[in-house]
Enzyme design. Structure first.
Site, mmCIF file in Angstrom:
data_model
loop_
_atom_site.group_PDB
_atom_site.id
_atom_site.type_symbol
_atom_site.label_atom_id
_atom_site.label_comp_id
_atom_site.label_asym_id
_atom_site.label_seq_id
_atom_site.Cartn_x
_atom_site.Cartn_y
_atom_site.Cartn_z
ATOM 1 N N SER A 182 0.846 -1.189 0.000
ATOM 2 C CA SER A 182 0.000 0.000 0.000
ATOM 3 C C SER A 182 0.878 1.234 0.000
ATOM 4 O O SER A 182 1.887 1.285 0.713
ATOM 5 C CB SER A 182 -0.903 -0.001 1.234
ATOM 6 O OG SER A 182 -1.708 1.162 1.268
ATOM 7 N N HIS B 49 -2.221 7.118 -4.970
ATOM 8 C CA HIS B 49 -2.409 6.040 -4.000
ATOM 9 C C HIS B 49 -2.515 4.735 -4.783
ATOM 10 O O HIS B 49 -3.129 4.682 -5.847
ATOM 11 C CB HIS B 49 -3.699 6.254 -3.196
ATOM 12 C CG HIS B 49 -4.260 4.977 -2.620
ATOM 13 N ND1 HIS B 49 -5.300 4.296 -3.218
ATOM 14 C CD2 HIS B 49 -3.903 4.258 -1.534
ATOM 15 C CE1 HIS B 49 -5.579 3.218 -2.505
ATOM 16 N NE2 HIS B 49 -4.752 3.167 -1.481
ATOM 17 N N ASN C 19 -2.783 0.217 -3.957
ATOM 18 C CA ASN C 19 -2.848 -0.864 -2.976
ATOM 19 C C ASN C 19 -3.203 -2.141 -3.707
ATOM 20 O O ASN C 19 -4.161 -2.156 -4.490
ATOM 21 C CB ASN C 19 -3.908 -0.544 -1.909
ATOM 22 C CG ASN C 19 -4.123 -1.704 -0.945
ATOM 23 O OD1 ASN C 19 -4.756 -2.709 -1.287
ATOM 24 N ND2 ASN C 19 -3.620 -1.552 0.249
ATOM 25 N N GLY D 26 -3.676 -5.873 17.244
ATOM 26 C CA GLY D 26 -2.230 -5.813 17.038
ATOM 27 C C GLY D 26 -1.803 -5.043 15.810
ATOM 28 O O GLY D 26 -0.641 -5.094 15.416
ATOM 29 N N SER D 27 -2.729 -4.321 15.174
ATOM 30 C CA SER D 27 -2.362 -3.569 13.973
ATOM 31 C C SER D 27 -1.424 -2.421 14.329
ATOM 32 O O SER D 27 -1.409 -1.922 15.445
ATOM 33 C CB SER D 27 -3.611 -3.017 13.285
ATOM 34 O OG SER D 27 -4.322 -2.174 14.155
ATOM 35 N N ARG D 28 -0.635 -2.002 13.347
ATOM 36 C CA ARG D 28 0.379 -0.980 13.576
ATOM 37 C C ARG D 28 -0.162 0.368 13.114
ATOM 38 O O ARG D 28 -0.290 0.634 11.909
ATOM 39 C CB ARG D 28 1.662 -1.339 12.823
ATOM 40 C CG ARG D 28 2.829 -0.430 13.164
ATOM 41 C CD ARG D 28 4.127 -1.076 12.705
ATOM 42 N NE ARG D 28 5.252 -0.252 13.119
ATOM 43 C CZ ARG D 28 5.801 0.692 12.354
ATOM 44 N NH1 ARG D 28 5.315 0.939 11.159
ATOM 45 N NH2 ARG D 28 6.828 1.392 12.801
#
Length: 407
Positions: free
Chosen positions: A197, A211, A213, A364-366
């Site tokens: 992404s 952009h 992804n 737990g995503s950053r």
């Protein structure tokens, strides 16, 4: 300055990208307390796997049509491919020798990240990418490559994530709302997801934001049945209208789509126009491109090759536009308009974007990687309305009435 013909440009880009593999150069590193990851400043975005590969200096690049992928990769072939990545793959090399789609997709997104970062660093002229490798306690991890305050780009991020674990209840609800029929066990649903992404915000208001992804998703239901799908797209957000640039952008994406089906470009162009629409403003985020999600037919192999072609089209659809306008002069008023348009970009990403919502809902995503898409600077002014006959009014008209750019 006219843009080069798409076919000539494609040949030039292929030659540049396949001409050489860069040797990894470390210009500094930092360990972050409590985080199991390392950050490395990489000159010119030219990063290779240090200590992992010895003497590997060439890589076989896929054509935009999609190269034939071998049924399995032996050690030397795999090391050769990995030698030009920005960092070691998230999955250990031994795990990537499998010919399954997860391995092939991880190699594709790692290659895409490296190609785009190298191209951006070259056009910026002396910029450095922070290469931030991170791990997710629940499973998997990623590599975030971010350039800030360069000569051409105010902020450019190209992220790879390869994660697995159990979907949150919120993510399951999102998927069911899109028509997915999912059988959970004790409310849990195992998943694997991987993708690349990127959002690139230039300094010059005459250079558009881009952009892209591309991602692959697998889930395993309670009865052992596996579902999979691909998603992604590439879209352009200019501050000012330049028809030649937009036609070039759309034509390059159309050529990538047409190699696989004449129905893909018109279908995914409309999907893009519909998806990137800021409902509370009544206008599109930009001038579109292509967008698709939940693709699981005609076949896994055919869709992989399609996604591969789309990923290979990113550099030729965008970099010539940057080269054309990066040295254009601009006024303080034009810079102000760029800042206001970036405000609209932020509104869409935080209110509507499906990827942002999924990331924030995933355990737990950053957060730093999820919000990488936001610009370094933006502006909101109360009731700002440009004159209808101005250059600013011209782009607003297009954003409220999407156009067919290639016919």
């Amino acid at each position: 300055m006219a843009l080069p013909r798409v076919s000539a440009l494609r040949a030039s880009v292929r030659a540049q990208l396949s001409a050489q593999c860069y040797h990894r150069t470390f210009h500094g590193s930092s360990a972050r307390t409590g985080r199991n990851r390392a950050s490395v400043l990489v000159a010119g975005g030219a990063a290779l796997v240090a200590g992992l590969i010895a003497g590997a200096s060439r890589i076989q690049r896929a054509e935009m049509t999609g190269a034939r992928v071998p049924t399995a990769l032996d050690g030397k072939d795999l090391e050769s491919r990995c030698s030009c990545f920005m960092a070691p793959p998230v999955t250990p090399l031994e795990g990537l020798r499998s010919p399954d789609m997860k391995s092939r997709m991880e190699l594709l997104i790692m290659e895409t990240q490296a190609e785009v970062c190298r191209a951006l660093a070259e056009v910026d002229g002396g910029a450095s990418f922070i290469v931030d490798r991170w791990q997710r306690e629940e499973g998997g991890g990623g590599i975030s490559c971010v350039l800030q305050d360069g000569k051409v780009f105010e902020k450019a991020g190209v992220n790879v994530s390869v994660v697995h674990g159990f979907l949150s209840e919120e993510s399951i609800r999102q998927m069911k709302s899109r028509g997915k029929s999912l059988k959970t066990k004790d409310g849990k649903l195992p998943f694997s997801a991987m993708g690349v992404s990127s959002v690139i915000h230039p300094k010059n208001p005459h250079v558009p934001t881009i952009h892209f992804n591309y991602r692959y998703f697998e889930i395993e239901e309670a009865d052992g049945n596996k579902q999979w799908w691909f998603g992604g797209g590439t879209d352009l957000t200019p501050t000012y209208l330049n028809q030649e640039d937009i036609v070039h952008f759309h034509q390059t994406l159309k050529e990538a789509c047409d190699q696989h089906s004449p129905t893909f470009y018109p279908k995914f162009k409309k999907w893009c126009d519909d998806y990137f629409f800021i409902k509370h403003r009544g206008e599109s985020r930009g001038v579109g491109g292509i967008f698709f999600d939940d693709l699981d037919s005609p076949s896994k192999e055919e869709l992989f090759k399609f996604v591969q072609s789309c990923a290979k089209a990113v550099v030729p659809c965008y970099v010539p536009i940057v080269e054309k306008h990066k040295n254009d002069s601009f006024t303080p008023e034009e810079k102000l308009w760029q800042q206001l348009r970036r405000g609209r970009y932020v509104e869409f990403n935080l209110v509507y974007d499906r990827g942002t919502k999924f990331g924030l809902a995933t355990p737990g995503s950053r957060i730093e990687s999820i919000l990488m898409s936001l610009p370094l600077t933006a502006r909101w002014e109360y009731m700002y309305t440009p004159p209808a006959n101005s250059k600013e009014g011209e782009i607003l008209k297009v954003l409220r009435e999407p156009k067919d750019w290639v016919h």
